[in-house]
Design an enzyme around this catalytic site. Structure first.
Site, PDB file in Angstrom:
ATOM      1  N   GLU A 135      -6.028   0.460  28.431  1.00  0.00           N
ATOM      2  CA  GLU A 135      -6.551   1.786  28.722  1.00  0.00           C
ATOM      3  C   GLU A 135      -7.747   2.113  27.854  1.00  0.00           C
ATOM      4  O   GLU A 135      -7.905   1.586  26.761  1.00  0.00           O
ATOM      5  CB  GLU A 135      -5.454   2.835  28.547  1.00  0.00           C
ATOM      6  CG  GLU A 135      -4.468   2.746  29.670  1.00  0.00           C
ATOM      7  CD  GLU A 135      -3.325   3.723  29.548  1.00  0.00           C
ATOM      8  OE1 GLU A 135      -3.329   4.531  28.603  1.00  0.00           O
ATOM      9  OE2 GLU A 135      -2.443   3.661  30.401  1.00  0.00           O
ATOM     10  N   CYS A 148     -12.512   5.951  23.375  1.00  0.00           N
ATOM     11  CA  CYS A 148     -11.550   5.178  22.584  1.00  0.00           C
ATOM     12  C   CYS A 148     -11.343   3.830  23.283  1.00  0.00           C
ATOM     13  O   CYS A 148     -10.878   3.780  24.422  1.00  0.00           O
ATOM     14  CB  CYS A 148     -10.252   5.980  22.498  1.00  0.00           C
ATOM     15  SG  CYS A 148      -8.954   5.162  21.593  1.00  0.00           S
ATOM     16  N   CYS A 155      -0.790  -6.159  20.923  1.00  0.00           N
ATOM     17  CA  CYS A 155      -1.343  -6.192  19.574  1.00  0.00           C
ATOM     18  C   CYS A 155      -0.734  -7.353  18.812  1.00  0.00           C
ATOM     19  O   CYS A 155       0.439  -7.667  18.987  1.00  0.00           O
ATOM     20  CB  CYS A 155      -1.051  -4.882  18.830  1.00  0.00           C
ATOM     21  SG  CYS A 155      -1.797  -4.850  17.177  1.00  0.00           S
ATOM     22  N   CYS A 159       3.575  -2.703  14.075  1.00  0.00           N
ATOM     23  CA  CYS A 159       3.898  -1.514  13.284  1.00  0.00           C
ATOM     24  C   CYS A 159       5.086  -0.807  13.935  1.00  0.00           C
ATOM     25  O   CYS A 159       5.123  -0.649  15.163  1.00  0.00           O
ATOM     26  CB  CYS A 159       2.692  -0.589  13.207  1.00  0.00           C
ATOM     27  SG  CYS A 159       1.263  -1.446  12.500  1.00  0.00           S
ATOM     28  N   CYS A 162       4.611   2.222  16.363  1.00  0.00           N
ATOM     29  CA  CYS A 162       3.579   2.130  17.400  1.00  0.00           C
ATOM     30  C   CYS A 162       4.113   1.429  18.636  1.00  0.00           C
ATOM     31  O   CYS A 162       4.653   0.331  18.550  1.00  0.00           O
ATOM     32  CB  CYS A 162       2.371   1.384  16.848  1.00  0.00           C
ATOM     33  SG  CYS A 162       1.113   1.031  18.092  1.00  0.00           S
ATOM     34  N   SER A 285     -10.979   1.079  13.541  1.00  0.00           N
ATOM     35  CA  SER A 285      -9.741   1.349  12.808  1.00  0.00           C
ATOM     36  C   SER A 285      -8.944   0.067  12.651  1.00  0.00           C
ATOM     37  O   SER A 285      -8.719  -0.665  13.611  1.00  0.00           O
ATOM     38  CB  SER A 285      -8.915   2.385  13.586  1.00  0.00           C
ATOM     39  OG  SER A 285      -7.645   2.553  12.987  1.00  0.00           O
ATOM     40  N   CYS A 427      -4.499   7.314  20.130  1.00  0.00           N
ATOM     41  CA  CYS A 427      -5.051   6.283  21.003  1.00  0.00           C
ATOM     42  C   CYS A 427      -4.225   5.016  20.887  1.00  0.00           C
ATOM     43  O   CYS A 427      -4.124   4.241  21.818  1.00  0.00           O
ATOM     44  CB  CYS A 427      -6.484   5.982  20.626  1.00  0.00           C
ATOM     45  SG  CYS A 427      -7.531   7.404  20.555  1.00  0.00           S
TER      46      CYS A 427
HETATM   47  N1  SAH Z   1      -4.686  -1.439  15.355  1.00  0.00           N
HETATM   48  C1  SAH Z   1      -5.571  -0.515  14.757  1.00  0.00           C
HETATM   49  C2  SAH Z   1      -6.249   0.404  15.759  1.00  0.00           C
HETATM   50  C3  SAH Z   1      -5.433   0.920  16.902  1.00  0.00           C
HETATM   51  S1  SAH Z   1      -4.174   2.058  16.505  1.00  0.00           S
HETATM   52  C4  SAH Z   1      -4.858   0.279  13.689  1.00  0.00           C
HETATM   53  O1  SAH Z   1      -3.642   0.186  13.596  1.00  0.00           O
HETATM   54  O2  SAH Z   1      -5.546   0.953  12.936  1.00  0.00           O
HETATM   55  C5  SAH Z   1      -5.090   3.572  16.186  1.00  0.00           C
HETATM   56  C6  SAH Z   1      -4.330   4.546  15.296  1.00  0.00           C
HETATM   57  O3  SAH Z   1      -3.217   5.112  16.012  1.00  0.00           O
HETATM   58  C7  SAH Z   1      -3.740   3.908  14.039  1.00  0.00           C
HETATM   59  O4  SAH Z   1      -3.969   4.706  12.901  1.00  0.00           O
HETATM   60  C8  SAH Z   1      -2.277   3.864  14.372  1.00  0.00           C
HETATM   61  O5  SAH Z   1      -1.502   3.782  13.219  1.00  0.00           O
HETATM   62  C9  SAH Z   1      -2.092   5.135  15.157  1.00  0.00           C
HETATM   63  N2  SAH Z   1      -0.866   5.196  15.952  1.00  0.00           N
HETATM   64  C10 SAH Z   1      -0.243   4.200  16.605  1.00  0.00           C
HETATM   65  N3  SAH Z   1       0.855   4.655  17.241  1.00  0.00           N
HETATM   66  C11 SAH Z   1       0.937   5.976  16.982  1.00  0.00           C
HETATM   67  C12 SAH Z   1       1.840   7.010  17.377  1.00  0.00           C
HETATM   68  N4  SAH Z   1       2.878   6.758  18.141  1.00  0.00           N
HETATM   69  N5  SAH Z   1       1.601   8.269  16.933  1.00  0.00           N
HETATM   70  C13 SAH Z   1       0.528   8.531  16.159  1.00  0.00           C
HETATM   71  N6  SAH Z   1      -0.372   7.596  15.764  1.00  0.00           N
HETATM   72  C14 SAH Z   1      -0.163   6.331  16.157  1.00  0.00           C
HETATM   73 FE1  SF4 Z   2      -1.248  -2.806  16.370  1.00  0.00          FE
HETATM   74 FE2  SF4 Z   2      -2.492  -0.678  15.333  1.00  0.00          FE
HETATM   75 FE3  SF4 Z   2      -0.229  -0.409  16.800  1.00  0.00          FE
HETATM   76 FE4  SF4 Z   2      -0.116  -1.494  14.344  1.00  0.00          FE
HETATM   77  S1  SF4 Z   2      -0.730   0.626  14.873  1.00  0.00           S
HETATM   78  S2  SF4 Z   2       0.908  -2.272  16.196  1.00  0.00           S
HETATM   79  S3  SF4 Z   2      -2.010  -2.631  14.267  1.00  0.00           S
HETATM   80  S4  SF4 Z   2      -2.201  -1.115  17.549  1.00  0.00           S
END
Ligand code: SAH
Ligand code: SF4
Length: 452
Positions: A135, A148, A155, A159, A162, A285, A427
């Site tokens: 997306e 975005c 990925c 995390c 996420c 990021s 995002c």
């Molecule tokens: N992989 C990279 C970029 C994509 S994630 C990274 O982790 O930085 C973009 C942002 O969204 C990151 O800060 C991530 O921690 C955050 N994010 C992911 N899932 C989320 C959620 N469910 N609620 C709020 N932020 C979230």
């Molecule tokens: Fe991947 Fe970023 Fe999600 Fe972590 S927060 S799983 S690095 S997209």
């Protein structure tokens, strides 16, 4: 806490001790180029090579690259026949060997506030298997329009908060697919000089497109906020303004595990004779892939955002398992040494607010202490829950208190969209199952887009 991740290896982990050894996944798929490749996303050198491959003599290549670059990235040409300054003969040769294809748009959602989300279909390595989907979201604000972008299908990392991290399959996007997201957005927004997009079509055909189309008036960036140098020849829209002014690499995927493609793609996006989005308006990021952090400064030169989310290694090991490889101290050292870091070019530290996990005022104080001496901004992101997650978003009161500690330490408005509990998504969690963008997701995307 219950076991939140039945589909990932990390599911077996007790809450505070992720399994030893499982830090990252390997991409399982490769990109297989189609027989007739697209020219979108190639560097000038690669474009020149492609022209050489179809018989353009060396002495002409530089000029032809200039011409094509202009048609592709300033005019947004979708067919070779539009390229009237290129000879008919060469247009026919190009048409026989290449396309100007962008990723295929399979769905578009438009919200009342103008936020647009496109579901893009990308080919899978094995023909006949289900194609991949990523997306791309456009978030209009009064003074900017932020796009975005995704860098991977799924990925490499996992995390625990996420949703993207739970996807098993990973394929790196190509530079063409990264630049292609910007092309799709400009196509759909009518953000090319002299070209009609959905917005213009809607004005001409108010009933076109059915219920997915806009039901409100998007708040569009003012013309004065157009990013980068205006290069359009044919006259800019809205007195030279562009709708897409900023880019955040905050969609699906870890951009620094797909470094070369992200670098090459962003360098095309920032090219001042083409799409021309200034590097100061592009934010990448990362969850903390330390060896590639300095390369972002050196080889791409865009703004950096770091997903910190915890102030202690024990907790960050759980939230961002990559921390076991690159712990907080090592990560922050890499940030201190980020090329070009200054008060005018700060690093954004993202901190997702998880109820009872990382949101105490002691955590807020520790955060301020930890970042001391680093030119930084702090972006608090209310957690956007997804089905099966073990986490909850912090209470709004707590977010405000946390934010106050940070504000008192001299950081400007760490919560960007203080509209209450029902705000945000991120995002990073774009690929939601919902048909329409929820108010929470829309407003969340807005907060994520406010990187400066
Ligand atoms: N992989 C990279 C970029 C994509 S994630 C990274 O982790 O930085 C973009 C942002 O969204 C990151 O800060 C991530 O921690 C955050 N994010 C992911 N899932 C989320 C959620 N469910 N609620 C709020 N932020 C979230
Ligand atoms: Fe991947 Fe970023 Fe999600 Fe972590 S927060 S799983 S690095 S997209």
């Amino acid at each position: 806490m219950t076991d939140p991740f039945p589909t990932t290896d990390v599911a077996a982990a007790p809450p505070l001790a992720a399994p030893a050894g499982f830090v990252e996944k390997a991409p399982l798929e490769r990109y297989v180029p189609p027989d007739k490749p697209s020219l979108i996303g190639l560097s000038r050198a690669a474009l020149s090579e492609s022209l050489g491959g179809v018989g353009v003599p060396p002495a002409q290549r530089k000029m032809r690259v200039q011409q094509l670059w202009h048609w592709l990235y300033v005019r947004g040409a979708t067919r070779f026949e539009e390229m009237t300054s290129v000879s008919k003969e060469l247009r026919a040769i190009l048409d026989a060997h290449f396309t100007l294809a962008r990723p295929e748009v399979v769905a578009e959602q438009v919200s009342v506030d103008g936020t647009r989300k496109w579901l893009l279909r990308l080919p899978s390595e094995h023909p006949g298997e289900r194609p991949h989907e990523v997306e791309c979201v456009y978030i209009p604000e009064a003074d900017r329009g932020t796009l975005c972008l995704s860098s991977q299908v799924g990925c490499t990392l996992n995390c625990s908060f996420c949703h993207t991290g739970t996807q098993r399959l990973v394929r790196n996007l190509t530079p063409g697919e990264i630049v292609g997201q910007v092309m799709v957005a400009r196509d759909r927004l009518g953000d090319w000089p002299g070209k009609a997009g959905l917005r213009d079509l809607r004005a001409a055909y108010p009933n076109a497109g059915g219920p997915e189309l806009d039901r409100g008036t998007p708040s569009l960036p003012s013309p004065a906020s157009g990013g980068g140098k205006e290069t359009g020849s044919g006259g800019g829209k809205e007195a030279g303004g562009r709708l897409v002014t900023n880019i955040v690499m905050m969609g699906m995927g870890e951009p620094l595990y797909n470094f070369e493609a992200v670098r090459d793609g962003l360098n095309v996006v920032a090219d001042g004779d083409g799409l021309s989005i200034s590097k100061r308006r592009i934010t990448l990021s990362t969850s903390g892939v330390v060896p590639n952090i300095s390369r972002v400064g050196e080889e791409i030169g865009v703004m950096l955002a770091v997903s910190l989310h915890a102030v202690r290694d024990e907790l960050r090991d759980e939230l961002v398992p990559l921390n076991r490889k690159y712990p907080i101290r090592i990560l922050l050292d890499a940030c201190r040494n980020y090329p070009g870091l200054s008060n005018a070019k700060r690093i954004t530290f993202e901190y997702v607010m998880l109820k009872g996990v990382n949101d105490s005022l002691a955590d807020a104080r520790a955060l301020v202490k930890l970042l001391k001496g680093i030119p930084a901004k702090i972006n608090l992101i209310p957690f956007n829950p997804w089905p099966g997650t073990r986490y909850e978003c912090s209470d709004w009161d707590q977010i405000e208190k946390f934010s106050e500690v940070i504000f008192d330490a001299g950081y400007a408005s760490p919560v960007r969209t203080p509209r209450g509990r029902d705000i945000l998504a991120a995002c990073g969690q774009l690929k939601s199952a919902t048909e329409k963008l929820s108010a929470r997701e829309r407003l969340a995307l807005r907060a994520m887009a406010m990187t400066d």
